[in-house]
Scaffold this motif. Structure first.
Motif, PDB file in Angstrom:
ATOM      1  N   VAL A  15       0.835  -1.199   0.000  1.00  0.00           N
ATOM      2  CA  VAL A  15       0.000   0.000   0.000  1.00  0.00           C
ATOM      3  C   VAL A  15       0.877   1.259   0.000  1.00  0.00           C
ATOM      4  CG1 VAL A  15      -1.647   1.354   1.353  1.00  0.00           C
ATOM      5  CG2 VAL A  15      -1.990  -1.107   1.045  1.00  0.00           C
ATOM      6  N   THR A  70       0.792   3.831  -3.032  1.00  0.00           N
ATOM      7  CA  THR A  70       0.367   5.207  -2.733  1.00  0.00           C
ATOM      8  C   THR A  70       1.370   6.203  -3.293  1.00  0.00           C
ATOM      9  OG1 THR A  70      -0.816   4.516  -0.747  1.00  0.00           O
ATOM     10  CG2 THR A  70      -0.140   6.833  -0.867  1.00  0.00           C
ATOM     11  N   ARG A  71       2.651   5.912  -3.119  1.00  0.00           N
ATOM     12  CA  ARG A  71       3.674   6.805  -3.670  1.00  0.00           C
ATOM     13  C   ARG A  71       3.603   6.841  -5.193  1.00  0.00           C
ATOM     14  NH1 ARG A  71       5.642  11.332  -4.099  1.00  0.00           N
ATOM     15  NH2 ARG A  71       7.834  11.539  -4.673  1.00  0.00           N
ATOM     16  N   ILE A 118       0.953   6.429  -7.025  1.00  0.00           N
ATOM     17  CA  ILE A 118      -0.236   7.203  -7.397  1.00  0.00           C
ATOM     18  C   ILE A 118       0.024   8.695  -7.232  1.00  0.00           C
ATOM     19  CG2 ILE A 118      -2.604   7.710  -6.662  1.00  0.00           C
ATOM     20  CD1 ILE A 118      -2.856   4.648  -6.113  1.00  0.00           C
ATOM     21  N   GLU A 119       0.746   9.061  -6.201  1.00  0.00           N
ATOM     22  CA  GLU A 119       1.106  10.473  -6.025  1.00  0.00           C
ATOM     23  C   GLU A 119       1.906  10.989  -7.216  1.00  0.00           C
ATOM     24  OE1 GLU A 119       1.432  10.304  -1.129  1.00  0.00           O
ATOM     25  OE2 GLU A 119       3.230  10.397  -2.372  1.00  0.00           O
ATOM     26  N   ASP A 130     -10.776   3.530  -4.488  1.00  0.00           N
ATOM     27  CA  ASP A 130      -9.774   3.240  -5.517  1.00  0.00           C
ATOM     28  C   ASP A 130     -10.407   2.529  -6.715  1.00  0.00           C
ATOM     29  OD1 ASP A 130      -7.375   4.400  -4.868  1.00  0.00           O
ATOM     30  OD2 ASP A 130      -6.604   2.694  -3.742  1.00  0.00           O
ATOM     31  N   ARG A 176      -3.885  -0.957  -5.782  1.00  0.00           N
ATOM     32  CA  ARG A 176      -3.961  -0.558  -4.368  1.00  0.00           C
ATOM     33  C   ARG A 176      -5.286  -1.000  -3.754  1.00  0.00           C
ATOM     34  NH1 ARG A 176      -3.279   5.625  -2.281  1.00  0.00           N
ATOM     35  NH2 ARG A 176      -5.335   5.780  -3.283  1.00  0.00           N
ATOM     36  N   HIS A 178      -4.447   2.468  -9.062  1.00  0.00           N
ATOM     37  CA  HIS A 178      -5.587   2.487  -8.144  1.00  0.00           C
ATOM     38  C   HIS A 178      -6.178   1.087  -7.987  1.00  0.00           C
ATOM     39  CE1 HIS A 178      -6.035   6.746  -7.234  1.00  0.00           C
ATOM     40  NE2 HIS A 178      -5.790   7.032  -8.511  1.00  0.00           N
ATOM     41  N   GLU A 195     -11.798   2.598   1.581  1.00  0.00           N
ATOM     42  CA  GLU A 195     -10.711   3.119   0.772  1.00  0.00           C
ATOM     43  C   GLU A 195     -10.540   2.303  -0.510  1.00  0.00           C
ATOM     44  OE1 GLU A 195      -7.136   4.318   3.366  1.00  0.00           O
ATOM     45  OE2 GLU A 195      -8.357   3.000   4.641  1.00  0.00           O
TER      46      GLU A 195
END
Length: 549
Positions: A506, A510-511, A513-514, A541, A525, A522, A537
């Motif tokens: 995760v 997440t990094r 996706i940033e 996603d 995740r 997505h 959450e």
């Protein structure tokens, strides 16, 4: 026809670049014209570059405007890669012209000009040995020493520079320098061409020394202005950004501008001052000030307006440079107008089709981009960049087979084209053609062992193969080398989920996706979040993934 020729002497003396290729073409072209004139016409540029004496048989259908311009108006220096394009075009002509079972033997191959060495290498790579067996021998008769006059040397140097035969330009230019009086008019012409060719081949120290020698040998302001400009470009255009010294380049360009401002002839002053300001615009752009660069280019264009019909290539370059700057500033309609005007000056110059095609591509005008890429392919010898750009367009359009074909052709034309291996490996991996993808990763890493893009793909392939330790090593290196590469974080997230490190998965996803919020990230995740019981959450996603790019 089956090619069976006597031994060709490949020594670059006395005939210079493409000694071997020209000898071969003189045999092939007259015979091919009898039954396949279209094949000759399709390779007119390459044939006439290698064997200009065949002009009596071969019409230059795709000759740009440079051939009709005076010496001082031919300002464009072909890139070192032009000879690879010529070699590929010649190889394609030979491959289509000969029947299986031919042989080509070359003696004095070790003393051949680099154009012939490259041509023979491409022949052997692209034509199967059962079609044309190439035999190279290092020994052979020693030709007589050079006996050309300085004027004959100059004619050879001028032609070599115009065609992009940079090694020969240097070798012959140095002979011309040795045979003329330092500081004289002909000596200066040799010096300018030789120093420019040295810089283009990355031999900056020698080029800088020659520009300094020109300054020590002359009090002519034109020499000093041009030498200052040439010295500045060694710093401003260095192929390694870490070795550029933009401050020093600015100093030399300021000197060039100061001298050019004082030139007495108004037309010469307008041209040279505009040329220098255009050079300073490059420094401003690379220092991060496109507005200042734009102002300099526009001032150069105002000066160019004073030249009347003279120096069309100078105007073409200024228009394209302004188009590039306008595009960077978001003024796309004006940029497209400038590119159109530049192309209208010389419709057979491929570079600006590529640049305009890239702008069309960024604007989502895919049909226009495709048309420009294909024009770039038609107007000159084989151009790897155009095939590469078209492959990216085809990928976006979902034509994966077409993209793979284009990337394969790029690699055939230029086996050192790293980005083609990266993109083809990525496409093959996405198609689960893992063995082929791994072959491209291996070939690419041989060229660039630390490529984070290839390491990210390698990690993906090793994850799929169950080689988890190898995958982690590759992906850790990719993240270390390129912390901003979303694919490396995303692939490592998949690996961490695969080995049971769901929290780590995760975090990595997440990094990723940033950095680049792609639907597949997505979706991945969401799977990890559900495994952790974070259903809300995960649902968010999944909704983002369903929305698409």
């Amino acid at each position: 026809m089956r090619l069976l020729m006597p031994m060709i002497d490949g020594h670059r003396r006395p005939h210079g670049p493409y000694t071997v290729a020209a000898t071969l073409l003189r045999r092939l072209v007259p015979q091919v014209l009898d039954h396949a004139a279209d094949l000759v016409a399709a390779h007119d540029i390459e044939i006439l570059a290698a064997a200009p004496d065949l002009a009596k048989l071969v019409t230059a259908r795709r000759a740009g405007i440079s051939a009709s311009l005076s010496e001082d108006e031919r300002i464009l220096v072909p890139a070192p890669r032009r000879t690879l394009r010529l070699a590929n075009g010649l190889a394609e002509f030979v491959r289509a012209a000969v029947e299986p079972g031919g042989t080509l033997a070359v003696c004095n191959a070790a003393a051949a000009d680099p154009t012939d060495t490259e041509f023979l290498t491409v022949l052997m790579r692209r034509i199967p040995a059962d079609v044309l067996a190439v035999r190279l021998y290092s020994d052979g008769p020693e030709p007589p020493p050079e006996t050309r006059t300085p004027e004959e040397l100059w004619a050879a140097v001028d032609r070599c520079m115009s065609e992009g035969f940079l090694h020969a330009t240097i070798e012959l230019g140095e002979q011309g320098l040795a045979s003329t009086e330092p500081g004289g008019a002909l000596w200066w012409r040799f010096a300018q061409r030789t120093a420019t060719a040295l810089g283009a081949l990355g031999r900056g120290r020698e080029a800088r020394a020659l520009w300094h020698l020109a300054r020590r040998s002359s009090q002519d302001p034109v020499v000093h202005a041009a030498s200052a400009y040439g010295t500045a470009m060694l710093d401003a255009r260095h192929s390694d950004p870490a070795q550029r010294d933009l401050g020093r380049a600015r100093g030399w360009l300021n000197a060039a501008i100061a001298i050019s401002t004082l030139l007495p002839d108004p037309l010469e002053r307008a041209f040279k001052l505009g040329f220098d300001r255009n050079g300073l615009a490059l420094v401003e752009l690379r220092e991060g000030d496109p507005m200042a660069a734009l102002g300099l280019v526009e001032s150069a264009m105002e000066l160019a307006a004073e030249l009347g019909d003279r120096h069309p290539l100078h105007r073409m370059v200024l228009l394209a440079n302004r188009g590039q700057l306008l595009a960077a500033l978001g003024r796309t309609k004006e940029a497209l107008d400038d590119y159109a005007a530049a192309i209208a000056i010389d419709p057979l110059f491929p570079d600006y089709y590529l640049e305009r095609g890239n702008l069309h591509y960024r604007l989502g005008r895919h049909d226009d981009a495709l048309a420009d890429y294909e024009r770039a392919l038609r107007v000159g010898p084989p151009l790897p960049e155009a095939y590469y750009n078209r492959s990216e367009l085809r990928t976006v359009r979902g034509d994966v087979d077409g993209a793979l074909a284009d990337l394969g052709h790029v690699i055939e034309l230029d086996p050192a084209y790293l980005d083609a291996y990266i993109n083809r490996a990525g496409l093959l991996a996405a198609l689960e053609r893992d063995e082929e993808a791994r072959a491209d990763v291996t070939a690419g890493l041989a060229l660039a062992p630390g490529s984070p893009y290839l390491l990210a793909i390698l990690g993906q392939l090793d994850t799929a193969a169950g080689n988890h330790a190898e995958a982690r090593r590759a992906l850790d290196l990719a993240v270390d080398y390129a912390p901003g590469l979303a694919a490396a974080w995303g692939n490592r997230g998949v690996l961490r989920f695969t080995v049971g490190d769901v929290e780590g998965a995760v975090a990595d996803l997440t990094r990723a996706i940033e950095l680049d919020p792609q639907p597949d990230l997505h979706a991945n995740r969401a799977v990890a979040l559900r495994a952790l019981g974070r259903a809300a959450e995960a649902a968010a996603d999944e909704e983002r993934a369903a929305q698409g790019p």
